[in-house]
Design an enzyme around this catalytic site. Structure first.
Site, PDB file in Angstrom:
ATOM      1  N   PHE A 127      68.811  50.456  62.998  1.00 25.36           N
ATOM      2  CA  PHE A 127      67.477  50.715  62.468  1.00 25.36           C
ATOM      3  C   PHE A 127      66.529  49.610  62.943  1.00 25.36           C
ATOM      4  O   PHE A 127      66.903  48.430  62.945  1.00 25.36           O
ATOM      5  CB  PHE A 127      67.550  50.764  60.934  1.00 25.36           C
ATOM      6  CG  PHE A 127      66.286  51.241  60.297  1.00 25.36           C
ATOM      7  CD1 PHE A 127      65.935  52.580  60.337  1.00 25.36           C
ATOM      8  CD2 PHE A 127      65.434  50.342  59.690  1.00 25.36           C
ATOM      9  CE1 PHE A 127      64.750  53.025  59.764  1.00 25.36           C
ATOM     10  CE2 PHE A 127      64.248  50.775  59.113  1.00 25.36           C
ATOM     11  CZ  PHE A 127      63.904  52.121  59.146  1.00 25.36           C
ATOM     12  N   ASP A 204      74.262  46.386  56.522  1.00 27.29           N
ATOM     13  CA  ASP A 204      73.156  47.145  55.947  1.00 27.29           C
ATOM     14  C   ASP A 204      73.756  48.436  55.383  1.00 27.29           C
ATOM     15  O   ASP A 204      74.260  49.280  56.131  1.00 27.29           O
ATOM     16  CB  ASP A 204      72.097  47.446  57.016  1.00 27.29           C
ATOM     17  CG  ASP A 204      70.864  48.137  56.436  1.00 27.29           C
ATOM     18  OD1 ASP A 204      70.989  48.803  55.392  1.00 27.29           O
ATOM     19  OD2 ASP A 204      69.780  48.025  57.044  1.00 27.29           O
ATOM     20  N   TYR A 229      65.988  53.290  47.425  1.00 30.15           N
ATOM     21  CA  TYR A 229      65.136  54.483  47.272  1.00 30.15           C
ATOM     22  C   TYR A 229      65.709  55.708  47.974  1.00 30.15           C
ATOM     23  O   TYR A 229      65.092  56.761  47.955  1.00 30.15           O
ATOM     24  CB  TYR A 229      63.707  54.214  47.779  1.00 30.15           C
ATOM     25  CG  TYR A 229      63.595  53.500  49.108  1.00 30.15           C
ATOM     26  CD1 TYR A 229      63.826  54.172  50.297  1.00 30.15           C
ATOM     27  CD2 TYR A 229      63.238  52.160  49.160  1.00 30.15           C
ATOM     28  CE1 TYR A 229      63.724  53.525  51.503  1.00 30.15           C
ATOM     29  CE2 TYR A 229      63.135  51.502  50.368  1.00 30.15           C
ATOM     30  CZ  TYR A 229      63.374  52.182  51.542  1.00 30.15           C
ATOM     31  OH  TYR A 229      63.276  51.535  52.738  1.00 30.15           O
ATOM     32  N   LYS A 230      66.877  55.568  48.599  1.00 32.96           N
ATOM     33  CA  LYS A 230      67.488  56.713  49.272  1.00 32.96           C
ATOM     34  C   LYS A 230      68.435  57.412  48.285  1.00 32.96           C
ATOM     35  O   LYS A 230      67.980  58.041  47.341  1.00 32.96           O
ATOM     36  CB  LYS A 230      68.212  56.231  50.533  1.00 32.96           C
ATOM     37  CG  LYS A 230      67.284  55.549  51.537  1.00 32.96           C
ATOM     38  CD  LYS A 230      68.074  55.055  52.725  1.00 32.96           C
ATOM     39  CE  LYS A 230      67.199  54.284  53.698  1.00 32.96           C
ATOM     40  NZ  LYS A 230      66.203  55.135  54.377  1.00 32.96           N
TER      41      LYS A 230
HETATM   42  C1  LIG Z   1      69.191  51.220  57.787  1.00 34.78           C
HETATM   43  C2  LIG Z   1      67.888  50.884  57.154  1.00 34.78           C
HETATM   44  N1  LIG Z   1      67.607  49.600  56.851  1.00 34.78           N
HETATM   45  C3  LIG Z   1      66.429  49.271  56.269  1.00 34.78           C
HETATM   46  C4  LIG Z   1      65.487  50.230  55.964  1.00 34.78           C
HETATM   47  C5  LIG Z   1      64.158  49.913  55.347  1.00 34.78           C
HETATM   48  O1  LIG Z   1      63.987  48.630  54.915  1.00 34.78           O
HETATM   49  P1  LIG Z   1      62.774  48.281  53.929  1.00 34.78           P
HETATM   50  O2  LIG Z   1      63.178  48.715  52.553  1.00 34.78           O
HETATM   51  O3  LIG Z   1      62.604  46.828  54.060  1.00 34.78           O
HETATM   52  O4  LIG Z   1      61.573  49.057  54.384  1.00 34.78           O
HETATM   53  C6  LIG Z   1      65.761  51.565  56.252  1.00 34.78           C
HETATM   54  C7  LIG Z   1      64.751  52.591  55.917  1.00 34.78           C
HETATM   55  O5  LIG Z   1      64.879  53.753  56.126  1.00 34.78           O
HETATM   56  C8  LIG Z   1      66.975  51.894  56.869  1.00 34.78           C
HETATM   57  O6  LIG Z   1      67.243  53.164  57.164  1.00 34.78           O
END
Ligand SMILES: Cc1ncc(COP(=O)(O)O)c(C=O)c1O
Length: 418
Positions: A127, A204, A229-230
């Site tokens: 990402f 992550d 939030y997912k």
């Molecule tokens: C793998 C991954 N890491 C991080 C994030 C987003 O990070 P943040 O909450 O800092 O916007 C996402 C968002 O879709 C993601 O898919």
């Protein structure tokens, strides 16, 4: 596999998680076939009342006196996630900041803990925020980044990763579930290989938490971050979680020296002296309202049980794959996720040169997937509230759009963010 709609209905009838659908606002009422729970989860029905309680009782009436309950919220919700979702121990998870900021904090702390090593490793297909944080930290510290090539559909090959690990590598940053393809990493094996090379891994877990079995203790994970939030349904912009294995906590020091990580915070002491526990990874005042929403989402996932969610997520994915093979492949749409369900998270990705047009046509027909560059339609049927019949109907809609060519009337050039 029986690909009739009646077979999908039978799967719903036998679904032990079916009742959770009613615990989400809109599910079953808004007519949406929402397949984007891996981007923004639906809102739990209980969330407005939880927020109202914090606003009306704790804020409006309690005012500053409510800090006695707010001050522990980041670790209270962290403990809930630790035990109910992440396979971690109490005192190992904190809910704070964004995933990006948490990754930055843990990456710098980990790099500091590996003095004399000057290389950071990440996946070339990870990402963007992960790759950007790695690049930024490397630049600031005069380190080098090794971006390991990863197949866009199959994910990172552990053997390729192993060739990038040597005595120069300080930290490896990887996603447990790849955001584009849904490819699932072998967290335990990769962590072990990196440790043998003397490196720490920051995982992550954004697309993994609440979707696949995560067992941080059993897998020997040292450090992890992830979105709430997912699949955890904490709401837009909900604070992220960070995990630091207990035994490592006192040895690590994060780069943002804020007063919420300070020992005896209200002594207002002259110098930064971080608390021994996971709170040392906190920075400033926690987002109390947002934490209340994360707490509701985390409780729901824990109640449903990660193993049951993962089993249903896998079954939903199998249905997507089977229907794509039967209905969409003849129209040139290809699977862009690992075919083996044991190597996949809870989302499935399809590749088509018309992916952007298909996405727009689907959204106009009440089916919500998302588009990912360069030519992918990503389907994330969150197991907590998505029915098998929803997947069937969404795939039938996609089949009909392709057969009729209805998508061809939409702009081919991507013009907005989804
Ligand atoms: C793998 C991954 N890491 C991080 C994030 C987003 O990070 P943040 O909450 O800092 O916007 C996402 C968002 O879709 C993601 O898919």
């Amino acid at each position: 596999m029986d690909l009739t709609r009646a077979a999908a209905e039978a799967l719903d009838a036998a679904d032990p998680l079916a009742a959770f659908r009613d615990r989400f606002a809109g599910a079953g009422e808004d007519g949406l076939l929402y397949l984007d729970g891996n981007s923004l989860g639906r809102m739990p029905v209980e969330t407005p009342a939880a927020l109202a309680r914090v606003v009306e009782e704790e804020w409006a009436r309690g005012l500053v006196r409510s800090w006695s309950s707010w001050v522990g919220a980041a670790t209270r919700v962290g403990d809930l996630l630790a035990e109910g979702v992440l396979g971690a121990r109490p005192g190992e998870v904190l809910v704070a900041d964004s995933t990006t900021v948490d990754l930055y904090k843990l990456l710098v702390a980990a790099a500091d803990a590996r003095p004399g090593r000057d290389v950071l490793v990440c996946s070339a297909d990870d990402f963007p925020t992960d790759r950007y944080v790695v690049a930024g930290v490397a630049q600031a510290r005069g380190m080098t980044v090794r971006e390991v090539p990863a197949d866009a559909d199959e994910g990172l090959d552990p053997a390729v990763l192993a060739t990038a690990l040597d005595e120069r590598v300080a930290v490896v940053v990887l996603s447990a579930v790849a955001y584009r393809s849904g490819a699932l990493a072998d967290v335990a094996a990769v962590t072990r290989t990196a440790r043998e090379a003397g490196a720490l891994v920051v995982w992550d877990l954004s697309h993994a938490a609440g979707a696949v079995p995560v067992d941080l203790a059993a897998d020997g994970v040292d450090l992890a971050v992830g979105c709430t939030y997912k699949y955890l349904n904490g709401g837009p912009g909900a604070p992220a979680f960070l995990y630091v294995r207990r035994e490592l906590q006192e040895r690590l020091r994060q780069p943002i020296w804020g007063w919420f990580g300070q020992r005896d915070q209200f002594a207002m002491g002259p110098a930064y002296d971080p608390v021994p526990g996971v709170e040392r990874f906190a920075v400033g005042t926690p987002p109390v309202l947002a934490l209340a929403a994360v707490e509701v989402g985390a409780r729901l996932v824990a109640e449903a049980g990660v193993d049951r969610l993962a089993a249903k997520g896998r079954a939903l994915g199998e249905l997507v794959v089977a229907l794509a093979d039967a209905w969409l492949a003849p129209h040139g749409v290809a699977l862009a996720s690992p075919r083996d369900p044991a190597r996949r998270g809870a989302h499935v990705t399809l590749a088509s040169p018309s992916a952007w047009q298909l996405t727009q046509a689907l959204v106009d027909r009440g089916v919500v997937p998302d588009f990912r560059t360069p030519d992918r339609v990503r389907l994330g049927p969150a197991p907590l509230y998505t029915r098998f019949v929803d997947v069937w109907d969404a795939m039938a809609c996609l089949r009909d759009v392709l057969a009729s060519g209805a998508h061809e009337g939409y702009p081919a050039e991507r013009s907005r963010v989804t």
